[in-house]
Scaffold this active site. Structure first.
Site, PDB file in Angstrom:
ATOM      1  N   ASN A  10       0.861  -1.180   0.000  1.00  0.00           N
ATOM      2  CA  ASN A  10       0.000   0.000   0.000  1.00  0.00           C
ATOM      3  C   ASN A  10       0.902   1.236   0.000  1.00  0.00           C
ATOM      4  O   ASN A  10       1.517   1.548   1.017  1.00  0.00           O
ATOM      5  CB  ASN A  10      -0.899  -0.044   1.252  1.00  0.00           C
ATOM      6  CG  ASN A  10      -1.799   1.171   1.350  1.00  0.00           C
ATOM      7  OD1 ASN A  10      -1.824   2.025   0.460  1.00  0.00           O
ATOM      8  ND2 ASN A  10      -2.537   1.264   2.450  1.00  0.00           N
ATOM      9  N   LYS A  12       0.065   4.192  -0.147  1.00  0.00           N
ATOM     10  CA  LYS A  12      -0.583   5.345   0.511  1.00  0.00           C
ATOM     11  C   LYS A  12      -0.387   6.603  -0.358  1.00  0.00           C
ATOM     12  O   LYS A  12      -0.320   6.488  -1.578  1.00  0.00           O
ATOM     13  CB  LYS A  12      -0.066   5.506   1.936  1.00  0.00           C
ATOM     14  CG  LYS A  12      -0.193   4.198   2.726  1.00  0.00           C
ATOM     15  CD  LYS A  12       0.030   4.323   4.194  1.00  0.00           C
ATOM     16  CE  LYS A  12      -0.150   2.943   4.834  1.00  0.00           C
ATOM     17  NZ  LYS A  12      -0.059   2.964   6.284  1.00  0.00           N
ATOM     18  N   HIS A  94      -9.440   1.032   4.995  1.00  0.00           N
ATOM     19  CA  HIS A  94      -8.161   1.202   5.688  1.00  0.00           C
ATOM     20  C   HIS A  94      -8.354   2.076   6.925  1.00  0.00           C
ATOM     21  O   HIS A  94      -9.174   3.000   6.927  1.00  0.00           O
ATOM     22  CB  HIS A  94      -7.132   1.835   4.737  1.00  0.00           C
ATOM     23  CG  HIS A  94      -5.747   1.738   5.282  1.00  0.00           C
ATOM     24  ND1 HIS A  94      -5.273   2.627   6.216  1.00  0.00           N
ATOM     25  CD2 HIS A  94      -4.754   0.837   5.072  1.00  0.00           C
ATOM     26  CE1 HIS A  94      -4.033   2.270   6.543  1.00  0.00           C
ATOM     27  NE2 HIS A  94      -3.701   1.192   5.857  1.00  0.00           N
ATOM     28  N   GLU A  96      -6.707   4.414   8.029  1.00  0.00           N
ATOM     29  CA  GLU A  96      -6.523   5.863   7.776  1.00  0.00           C
ATOM     30  C   GLU A  96      -7.792   6.466   7.190  1.00  0.00           C
ATOM     31  O   GLU A  96      -8.125   7.618   7.476  1.00  0.00           O
ATOM     32  CB  GLU A  96      -5.292   6.071   6.872  1.00  0.00           C
ATOM     33  CG  GLU A  96      -4.008   5.821   7.651  1.00  0.00           C
ATOM     34  CD  GLU A  96      -2.872   5.192   6.871  1.00  0.00           C
ATOM     35  OE1 GLU A  96      -2.889   5.226   5.627  1.00  0.00           O
ATOM     36  OE2 GLU A  96      -1.966   4.629   7.534  1.00  0.00           O
ATOM     37  N   GLU A 164      -5.372  -5.320  10.246  1.00  0.00           N
ATOM     38  CA  GLU A 164      -4.324  -4.324  10.484  1.00  0.00           C
ATOM     39  C   GLU A 164      -4.590  -3.624  11.819  1.00  0.00           C
ATOM     40  O   GLU A 164      -5.366  -2.665  11.875  1.00  0.00           O
ATOM     41  CB  GLU A 164      -4.323  -3.273   9.374  1.00  0.00           C
ATOM     42  CG  GLU A 164      -4.079  -3.836   7.997  1.00  0.00           C
ATOM     43  CD  GLU A 164      -3.491  -2.784   7.058  1.00  0.00           C
ATOM     44  OE1 GLU A 164      -2.333  -2.958   6.674  1.00  0.00           O
ATOM     45  OE2 GLU A 164      -4.165  -1.796   6.738  1.00  0.00           O
ATOM     46  N   GLY A 170       2.561   1.809  10.836  1.00  0.00           N
ATOM     47  CA  GLY A 170       3.512   2.917  10.737  1.00  0.00           C
ATOM     48  C   GLY A 170       4.238   3.221  12.039  1.00  0.00           C
ATOM     49  O   GLY A 170       4.881   4.260  12.174  1.00  0.00           O
ATOM     50  N   SER A 210       3.533  -2.602  10.202  1.00  0.00           N
ATOM     51  CA  SER A 210       4.990  -2.644  10.403  1.00  0.00           C
ATOM     52  C   SER A 210       5.622  -3.975   9.978  1.00  0.00           C
ATOM     53  O   SER A 210       6.538  -4.481  10.634  1.00  0.00           O
ATOM     54  CB  SER A 210       5.335  -2.311  11.854  1.00  0.00           C
ATOM     55  OG  SER A 210       4.919  -0.987  12.168  1.00  0.00           O
TER      56      SER A 210
HETATM   57  P1  13P Z   1       3.078   0.024   7.655  1.00  0.00           P
HETATM   58  O1  13P Z   1       3.575  -1.237   7.014  1.00  0.00           O
HETATM   59  O2  13P Z   1       3.830   1.239   7.237  1.00  0.00           O
HETATM   60  O3  13P Z   1       2.958  -0.136   9.135  1.00  0.00           O
HETATM   61  O4  13P Z   1       1.588   0.249   7.106  1.00  0.00           O
HETATM   62  C1  13P Z   1       0.699  -0.798   7.120  1.00  0.00           C
HETATM   63  C2  13P Z   1      -0.496  -0.413   6.360  1.00  0.00           C
HETATM   64  O5  13P Z   1      -1.214   0.498   6.736  1.00  0.00           O
HETATM   65  C3  13P Z   1      -0.785  -1.133   5.115  1.00  0.00           C
HETATM   66  O6  13P Z   1      -2.054  -0.837   4.636  1.00  0.00           O
END
Ligand code: 13P
Length: 247
Positions: A10, A12, A94, A96, A164, A170, A210
């Site tokens: 992803n 982002k 997601h 976010e 997740e 992150g 992560s």
């Molecule tokens: P990270 O791997 O940066 O923690 O992000 C995970 C994520 O949100 C994948 O959709």
């Protein structure tokens, strides 16, 4: 039943055309395990560009889309538009989107349903916050999120579930293989109890939060972890090692 391992990256809201070229170049020159489904979640603006440049063994996904085909929804994109440019996948729900853009379980479920009805495949994301985990609510939170989706869709064939945990995204704080496996097992049992044994056995449940080249192999050994959704590390050369975690 054996489920094909599935690794999504992803991106982002990151990248430029140049970055996309580099990331694709890295993926296409790496030797990717042919037993893995590989997907990249690309910013909407670059979907067409990336789709044109990527090889057929890399699936390209949007990171969001709206719940209707067309109309007065300024700034949104629809599944029909994604299909029109040859994109067959979308990441929905997601954390976010849930947290920053206030998307509710209901809206996400409606989006998943419309995307599926429009012929897209969906990576549907769920997961608890740190407060919810510390309050012992992990199971009830993920059950509520998956139930909302189940109530709107008729078929799980084209859905991959991404677990997740928000506290792991992150943060560099990965769920341990045991923590992740525990929730994946709960989700698989939920599918068996509320949908069907067949759906429970065949639906891929992937872990995100992560994931790195350093921790992916241990996570991949867990029997209910069918792959990963990778954020930060999907923007680095190590993404190839994560795709090949089972080797
Ligand atoms: P990270 O791997 O940066 O923690 O992000 C995970 C994520 O949100 C994948 O959709």
């Amino acid at each position: 039943m054996s489920r094909k391992f599935f690794v999504g990256g992803n991106w982002k809201m990151n990248g430029t055309k140049k970055v996309a070229d580099d990331l694709l170049g890295n993926l296409m020159k790496g030797s990717l395990d042919p037993n893995v489904d590989v997907l990249i979640g690309v910013p909407a603006l670059y979907l067409d560009y990336v789709k044109e440049k990527s090889s057929c063994c890399i699936k390209v996904a949007a990171q969001n889309c709206y719940k209707v085909e067309k109309g007065a929804f300024t700034g949104e994109i629809s599944p029909a538009m994604l299909k029109d440019i040859g994109v067959d996948w979308v990441i929905l729900g997601h954390s976010e989107r849930r947290q920053i853009f206030q998307e509710t379980d209901l809206l996400i479920a409606e989006k998943v349903n419309h995307a599926l009805q429009s012929g897209l495949s969906v990576v549907a994301c769920i997961g608890e916050t740190l407060d919810e985990r510390e309050a012992g609510q992990t199971e009830s939170v993920v059950a509520k999120q998956i139930k909302a989706i189940h109530e709107k869709i008729c078929n799980w064939d084209n859905v991959v579930i991404a677990y997740e945990p928000v506290w792991a995204i992150g943060t560099g704080k990965t769920a341990s293989p045991q923590q992740a496996q525990e929730v994946h097992k709960i989700l698989r049992k939920w599918l068996a109890d509320e949908v069907s044994e067949a759906v429970s056995q065949k639906t891929r449940i992937i872990y995100g939060g992560s994931v790195t080249a350093a921790n992916c192999k241990d996570l991949a050994k867990e029997c209910d972890i069918d792959g990963f959704l990778v954020g930060g590390a999907s923007l680095k050369p190590e993404f190839v090692d994560i795709i090949n975690a089972k080797q």
